[in-house]
Design a protein around this motif. Structure first.
Motif, PDB file in Angstrom:
ATOM      1  N   ASP A 235       0.830  -1.211   0.000  1.00 47.99           N
ATOM      2  CA  ASP A 235       0.000   0.000   0.000  1.00 47.99           C
ATOM      3  C   ASP A 235       0.865   1.261   0.000  1.00 47.99           C
ATOM      4  OD1 ASP A 235      -2.361  -1.492  -0.038  1.00 47.99           O
ATOM      5  OD2 ASP A 235      -2.480  -1.599   2.146  1.00 47.99           O
ATOM      6  N   ASP A 238       1.903   1.736  -3.504  1.00 50.43           N
ATOM      7  CA  ASP A 238       0.774   2.261  -4.272  1.00 50.43           C
ATOM      8  C   ASP A 238       0.738   3.793  -4.227  1.00 50.43           C
ATOM      9  OD1 ASP A 238      -1.932   1.461  -5.607  1.00 50.43           O
ATOM     10  OD2 ASP A 238      -2.442   3.030  -4.163  1.00 50.43           O
ATOM     11  N   VAL A 250      -1.788   1.959 -10.151  1.00 52.08           N
ATOM     12  CA  VAL A 250      -1.585   2.519  -8.804  1.00 52.08           C
ATOM     13  C   VAL A 250      -2.521   3.715  -8.604  1.00 52.08           C
ATOM     14  CG1 VAL A 250       0.813   1.755  -8.482  1.00 52.08           C
ATOM     15  CG2 VAL A 250       0.362   3.915  -9.652  1.00 52.08           C
ATOM     16  N   ARG A 251      -2.767   4.022  -7.334  1.00 51.00           N
ATOM     17  CA  ARG A 251      -3.598   5.167  -6.937  1.00 51.00           C
ATOM     18  C   ARG A 251      -4.930   5.194  -7.690  1.00 51.00           C
ATOM     19  NH1 ARG A 251       1.589   6.512  -6.840  1.00 51.00           N
ATOM     20  NH2 ARG A 251       1.807   7.331  -8.942  1.00 51.00           N
TER      21      ARG A 251
END
Ligand code: IPE
Ligand code: IPE
Ligand code: MG
Ligand code: MG
Ligand code: MG
Length: 302
Positions: A235, A238, A250-251
């Motif tokens: 995370d 990410d 990602v994101r």
């Protein structure tokens, strides 16, 4: 195409693991070649694509390291190592589906549902899971485990994958109820969706290596703490890295709560480090050769 033709998603992976990854890749190749010859060709291609698309192969590496830590030859546990990777690959195909994370990129290439269609992607996950359970049972037999130990290994994997483990954790992750959930709940999501399977790797390695109950208990704790740290670090990545470096989207869903978003990168990193320390201390004093297991934790941390 050979399984290892795509190394997407392995950016930054320590060269230390390359020889072992090559052994795992070729075991995966053989296990997929062993699928029934009369099986539907399109489904088999999609399964090969799902498994063959790079990846760090952490879960099989951990299973093999556990077997070795108990003084057995890891070559004898390659089917079980493949099995946990197949479960992991199935979880990634599900995770990427439009109804889940709706991800288009996985291990540096198009996700399975975009390449083969959603229906095939769903069937791939079932095919991979079924094959995984078959491989665990057959490896237990190969290593001379009795019926009750074999049943224990298969049942343990089922428990870790099921509603109290990975599948349940994914459900919590998707639920709107957890968007504003306290940190303890976010930690529990990491434990269920990710640490559960990592616990299965280490426990199955322990059962194949005839570990005592005391050692199994310590290995469980090690795997649980490392698994939580692993998801926290995923995370964090990410938040920090580009899609190109991650080999995956990602994101994407900014409303999805994670510890890295809630606490910020620095604090989340401290939390991951604290879980890693707990993982390492679970192995302290155990009469096994835990060097390779520890190395997985130390070399995963940044
Ligand atoms: C990704 O796992 C999903 C998580 C549980 C964090 P990995 O980071 O092990 O993915 P691959 O296998 O290397 O692609
Ligand atoms: C997935 O977590 C955990 C699984 C059980 C597959 P993520 O959704 O964070 O995994 P990535 O980042 O897509 O690999
Ligand atoms: Mg997800
Ligand atoms: Mg995802
Ligand atoms: Mg992630």
């Amino acid at each position: 195409m050979g399984l290892s033709d795509n190394a997407g998603g392995r950016t930054g992976l320590e060269p230390r693991w390359t020889p072992q990854i090559e052994i795992i890749e070729s075991a995966l190749e053989s296990s997929l070649n062993d699928l029934p010859e009369n099986a539907e060709a399109g489904l088999i291609s999609a399964m090969r694509y799902a498994v063959g698309a790079g990846g760090k192969r952490l879960r099989p590496r951990l299973l093999l390291a556990t077997v070795e830590s108990l003084g057995l030859r890891s070559e004898n546990a390659l089917d079980a190592a493949c099995a946990v990777e197949l479960v992991h690959c199935a979880s990634l195909v599900l995770d990427d589906l439009p109804a889940m994370d709706d991800a288009s990129l996985r291990r540096g290439r198009r996700s399975v549902h975009l390449e083969f269609g959603e229906a095939t992607a769903i069937l791939v996950t079932h095919g991979l899971l079924a094959e995984a359970f078959r491989l665990i049972a057959s490896n237990c037999r190969l290593m001379g485990l009795g019926g009750s130990e074999t049943a224990e290994a298969v049942a343990f994997l089922a428990t870790q994958v099921g509603v109290g483990g990975m599948v349940g954790g994914q459900a919590m992750d998707l639920s709107q109820d957890t968007v504003d959930a306290p940190e303890t709940v976010l930690e529990e999501i990491c434990r269920r969706k990710t640490a559960s399977l990592i616990c299965a790797c280490v426990r199955i390695g322990g059962l194949l290596g005839r570990a005592s109950d005391e050692i199994l208990e310590a290995l469980d704790l090690f795997a649980e703490k490392f698994g939580i740290a692993f998801q926290i670090r995923d995370d964090i990545l990410d938040v920090l890295v580009t899609e190109e470096a991650a080999g995956k989207n990602v994101r994407q869903d900014q409303s999805n709560a994670t510890l890295a978003r809630r606490l910020g990168v620095d604090e989340a990193r401290l939390l991951a480090e604290s879980f890693e320390r707990q993982a390492l201390s679970a192995l302290e004093g155990l009469k096994i050769d835990s060097g390779a297991l520890k190395e997985h934790v130390l070399r995963h941390a940044d």
